[in-house]
Scaffold this motif. Structure first.
Motif, PDB file in Angstrom:
ATOM      1  N   THR A   1       0.813  -1.224   0.000  1.00 33.05           N
ATOM      2  CA  THR A   1       0.000   0.000   0.000  1.00 33.05           C
ATOM      3  C   THR A   1       0.846   1.275   0.000  1.00 33.05           C
ATOM      4  N   TYR A   2       2.162   1.139   0.181  1.00 32.12           N
ATOM      5  CA  TYR A   2       3.049   2.288   0.182  1.00 32.12           C
ATOM      6  C   TYR A   2       2.816   3.123  -1.075  1.00 32.12           C
ATOM      7  N   PRO A   3       2.741   4.434  -1.009  1.00 38.44           N
ATOM      8  CA  PRO A   3       3.074   5.314   0.102  1.00 38.44           C
ATOM      9  C   PRO A   3       1.897   5.641   1.036  1.00 38.44           C
ATOM     10  N   HIS A   4       0.852   4.841   0.964  1.00 40.44           N
ATOM     11  CA  HIS A   4      -0.291   5.043   1.863  1.00 40.44           C
ATOM     12  C   HIS A   4      -0.205   4.068   3.021  1.00 40.44           C
ATOM     13  N   GLU A   5      -0.912   4.392   4.093  1.00 38.30           N
ATOM     14  CA  GLU A   5      -0.964   3.499   5.241  1.00 38.30           C
ATOM     15  C   GLU A   5      -1.883   2.322   4.934  1.00 38.30           C
ATOM     16  N   CYS A   6      -1.455   1.138   5.338  1.00 39.53           N
ATOM     17  CA  CYS A   6      -2.326  -0.023   5.300  1.00 39.53           C
ATOM     18  C   CYS A   6      -2.976  -0.154   6.672  1.00 39.53           C
ATOM     19  N   CYS A   7      -3.989  -1.001   6.762  1.00 39.20           N
ATOM     20  CA  CYS A   7      -4.592  -1.257   8.068  1.00 39.20           C
ATOM     21  C   CYS A   7      -5.275  -2.608   8.048  1.00 39.20           C
ATOM     22  N   GLY A   8      -5.438  -3.162   9.237  1.00 37.90           N
ATOM     23  CA  GLY A   8      -6.082  -4.454   9.351  1.00 37.90           C
ATOM     24  C   GLY A   8      -6.410  -4.781  10.792  1.00 37.90           C
TER      25      GLY A   8
END
Length: 150
Positions: free
Chosen positions: A19-26
């Motif tokens: 997902t770089y340069p965005h934040e991933c989440c889970g």
């Protein structure tokens, strides 16, 4: 202490790279005792932050409910969350703390520098209310036991 398999540890870090340069989440599903969060599944979630996805994340409430139901069907609880910090340290920010509301859960952060996962840290959200909550450094134990990646 947070315990998870090498497979899940690697999957969390890979998610941050993808997902770089965005934040991933889970969301982390598993079982919890007084001193141990044992993760059995790491469920990827979509980052719904469109205004600042490079340094913020948000999981849609509907998705969180769906993941929680999925866990309950398997006899698992939400024991934590994970996200990445693109080009920033694997340390919680003031925003991370302000938006952390799941007491007695682990919050895992992976630093992703120039697209490559670096340090991964975990922080346990201690306390009994919003007023007395605090993040505590949490040891991560990576083992070879099998787990699920979703």
């Amino acid at each position: 202490m947070l315990k998870l398999s090498q497979q899940l540890y690697d999957a969390i870090r890979q998610h941050g790279e993808e997902t770089y340069p965005h934040e991933c989440c889970g969301v982390l599903l598993g079982r919890s005792t007084d001193s141990l969060q044992e993760v059995e599944a790491a469920i990827r979630a979509g980052n719904t932050r469109t205004d600042s996805a490079h340094n913020r994340y948000q999981i849609a409430p509907q998705e969180l409910v769906r993941i929680q139901r999925m866990g309950r069907e398997r006899g698992l609880d939400i024991v934590g969350f994970y996200h990445s910090h693109p080009d920033h340290p694997a340390q919680w920010s003031k925003t991370d703390f302000a938006e952390a509301h799941w007491l007695s859960c682990s919050y895992v952060i992976t630093a992703v520098e120039k697209g490559v996962a670096q340090k991964t840290n975990s922080f346990f959200l201690a306390g009994s209310t919003e007023e007395d909550k605090s993040f505590q450094d949490e040891e991560i134990t990576v083992s070879r036991f099998a787990a699920e990646r979703c």
